[in-house]
Enzyme design. Structure first.
Site, mmCIF file in Angstrom:
data_model
loop_
_atom_site.group_PDB
_atom_site.id
_atom_site.type_symbol
_atom_site.label_atom_id
_atom_site.label_comp_id
_atom_site.label_asym_id
_atom_site.label_seq_id
_atom_site.Cartn_x
_atom_site.Cartn_y
_atom_site.Cartn_z
ATOM 1 N N ASP A 31 29.105 -75.984 -34.649
ATOM 2 C CA ASP A 31 28.820 -76.806 -33.480
ATOM 3 C C ASP A 31 27.706 -76.144 -32.684
ATOM 4 O OD1 ASP A 31 29.550 -79.135 -31.974
ATOM 5 O OD2 ASP A 31 31.619 -78.737 -32.523
ATOM 6 N N ASP A 73 26.098 -80.980 -30.098
ATOM 7 C CA ASP A 73 27.005 -81.484 -29.066
ATOM 8 C C ASP A 73 26.246 -81.993 -27.835
ATOM 9 O OD1 ASP A 73 29.822 -81.510 -27.787
ATOM 10 O OD2 ASP A 73 28.692 -80.252 -26.396
ATOM 11 N N GLU A 125 25.392 -85.785 -31.655
ATOM 12 C CA GLU A 125 26.327 -86.560 -30.837
ATOM 13 C C GLU A 125 25.461 -87.290 -29.810
ATOM 14 O OE1 GLU A 125 30.423 -85.942 -28.262
ATOM 15 O OE2 GLU A 125 28.806 -84.488 -28.026
ATOM 16 N N HIS A 165 37.727 -84.845 -32.725
ATOM 17 C CA HIS A 165 38.480 -83.996 -31.796
ATOM 18 C C HIS A 165 38.465 -84.529 -30.365
ATOM 19 C CE1 HIS A 165 34.348 -82.875 -31.152
ATOM 20 N NE2 HIS A 165 34.686 -82.214 -30.059
ATOM 21 N N ASP A 166 37.566 -85.482 -30.081
ATOM 22 C CA ASP A 166 37.449 -86.047 -28.730
ATOM 23 C C ASP A 166 38.070 -87.427 -28.607
ATOM 24 O OD1 ASP A 166 36.234 -84.017 -27.298
ATOM 25 O OD2 ASP A 166 34.204 -84.619 -27.866
#
Length: 564
Positions: free
Chosen positions: A98, A199, A256, A328-329
């Protein structure tokens, strides 16, 4: 389109803290991932994206990085990381990390130095501004609620944080900051990483100077997204980052990126885009409300289908989206896109096929291949996630009772996806010999990897078959590069599309309801490739679909579709 090494790959997201704990402290670790590489190889995935494992105080579960050059001791050592990269490569797998560079932790040495001298060198690594009449410099609300500004003790200066107050935003307008970031990226790529998931990158460009916007809630503040709609010039930063880092290593990068304008999509992931791919978040945004989770609406099949079709149309001739149903979000996809009363292994397989075979890079989030579901919260005290706690308070402020607020946030909480992986029906679901950092989903005795790996008709084996089909030499070209063509888009509770290649055409057709449906298809079946029932009932060109049946077939096109 120039073919790239990652086009035909299957990606798998690992949330290390919850994947597998090798040392018994209740927290998943790198050694645990190494120990489970055989499992991932058996599933058939090629790219492993690890959520953050850098040193961090974990204010936001590792997305607040205090040292970009070291592994947090909770997860292991740099030797463990280097071994994981090497062992994965032996199995023809690539590791993604990440890349969190919109912000760092307030415990990073840069920010500590900035606090000592806000006007000095490191103060310019961040956004530090004078307050206005004892108030923050502007009225922007952070993503996690409350002001995006935090006062520096003993001064009238504030620092900016788009997310948690322990996540100060890095000042990308400062060339020195950018060069430090590029140096770090290249350091990791030199270790053999396959690339990065990037991210929250859309946030690196701000509208400057900071200014107020019209409030969108009674708190007098406004969502940062309002500012982002006006922000211009991010391409200069992203082009420079690609040129200075990723391009040199032929690295796979997935951004993202929320709210990308349609006309800008080729810039982000086209032939010469900033990234190799970007995540397709359209389905995850269905029914969401700017007011908060309490105001969200249920996802309907009609909206899900329309969103997928729109996304595919927008991506056509641009590049490869990265397709997901959860991460994960987000809460678990099977709970988001299938009604509770219809949740079953059959409907989970339907959802798997219908998203997985769309054009793009399929991403699987850990446990998705088992059909893992949302967990159960009995009180807000059981919640770890900071955004869930904020949304709980927002629901209360909107007039919801405590019971209603808990029910609402339970549906959308990020903790749903962060419960430990369910390896078996033993102690702690086989995740750890110690007490897990987050409570296990109580359904692990019935949903776990050991049981499903031993049963041929399980969700796990259905995902394996999807992966095998996409990699099969006979169908790889059409499933990777084939054109996406919607089929019978107006048909209620039915979702179907063609993947049209140079020599093959494949139909993916799904009955998105519990009732049977007789559907006259505009194609002729040549061969059934995959099916979540024992058989397919056909009467000429009409297929009698059982409830939540999905069928993947090689077809001959009829004239009306050939011309599309």
């Amino acid at each position: 389109m120039q073919k790239k090494w990652w086009h035909d790959k299957i990606a798998y997201q690992i949330y290390p803290k919850s994947f597998y704990d090798a040392d018994g402290d209740g927290i998943g670790d790198l050694r645990g991932i190494i120990n489970k590489l055989d499992y991932l190889q058996e599933l058939g995935v090629d790219i492993l994206w690890l959520s953050p494992i850098f040193c961090s105080p974990l204010a936001d579960q590792g997305y607040d990085i205090s040292d970009y050059y070291n592994i947090d001791p909770r997860f292991g050592t740099m030797d463990d990381m280097e071994e994981l990269i090497a062992r994965a490569r032996e199995k023809n797998m690539y590791i993604l990390m990440d890349l969190v560079v919109n912000h760092c932790s307030d415990e990073h040495i840069w920010f500590k130095e900035a606090l000592k001298d806000p006007d000095g060198r490191y103060g310019k690594y961040f956004y530090i501004e004078e307050g206005k009449d004892g108030k923050p410099p502007c009225n922007w609300r952070s993503y996690f609620g409350g002001s995006a500004w935090e006062i520096i003790p003993g001064t009238d200066k504030y620092y900016f944080h788009a997310f948690h107050k322990k996540q100060p935003d890095l000042n990308w307008e400062n060339p020195e900051v950018r060069q430090e970031i590029y140096k770090m990226i290249n350091w990791w790529l030199n270790k053999g990483l396959g690339g990065f998931r990037i991210d929250a990158i859309i946030n690196i460009k701000k509208v400057l100077p900071f200014k107020d916007y019209k409030p969108d809630r009674e708190d007098g503040m406004v969502s940062i997204k309002t500012m982002l709609k006006e922000a211009e010039g991010i391409g200069e930063f992203l082009s420079e980052m690609k040129r200075e880092t990723f391009e040199k290593y032929d690295a796979f990068t997935v951004g993202e990126v929320f709210d990308a304008k349609e006309e800008e999509m080729p810039l982000f992931f086209g032939e010469d885009g900033y990234f190799s791919s970007i995540f397709e978040f359209g389905p995850a945004l269905i029914g969401k409300s700017a007011n908060g989770w309490y105001d969200c609406q249920e996802v309907t099949t009609k909206e899900y289908k329309a969103t997928c079709f729109r996304s595919q149309e927008k991506a056509d001739k641009v590049g490869f989206m990265s397709n997901i149903i959860e991460n994960h979000d987000e809460p678990r996809g099977v709970n988001e896109f299938i009604s509770e009363e219809d949740l079953s292994e059959t409907s989970k397989k339907l959802l798997a096929a219908i998203y997985f075979l769309q054009k793009g890079i399929p991403f699987i989030y850990q446990g998705q291949e088992l059909g893992m579901e949302n967990t159960v919260f009995h009180s807000i005290e059981e919640v770890d996630d900071i955004s869930t706690k904020d949304e709980y308070q927002i629901a209360l402020d909107a007039g919801c009772s405590k019971e209603e607020a808990l029910r609402i946030v339970s549906k959308y909480s990020r903790d749903n996806a962060r419960t430990p992986f369910q390896w078996n029906d033993g102690i702690n679901a086989g995740f750890s010999e110690g007490k897990s950092w987050l409570p296990l989903n109580p359904n692990y005795p019935s949903i776990n990897a050991k049981e499903q790996m031993g049963r041929e008709d399980s969700v796990f084996h259905f995902y394996r078959k999807l992966i095998e089909l996409r990699k099969e030499e006979e169908y790889k070209e059409v499933l990777v590069y084939g054109k996406f063509v919607p089929v019978l888009p107006e048909k209620e509770n039915f979702m179907a599309y063609l993947r049209k290649g140079q020599e093959k055409t494949i139909l993916v057709a799904a009955n998105f309801q519990r009732e049977c449906a007789a559907i006259k298809l505009p194609v002729r079946c040549k061969k059934i490739l995959l099916n979540n029932y024992e058989d397919v009932k056909r009467e000429g060109s009409t297929v009698i679909f059982d409830g939540y049946q999905v069928v993947v077939m090689e077809v001959e096109q009829l004239a009306e579709l050939v011309k599309q």
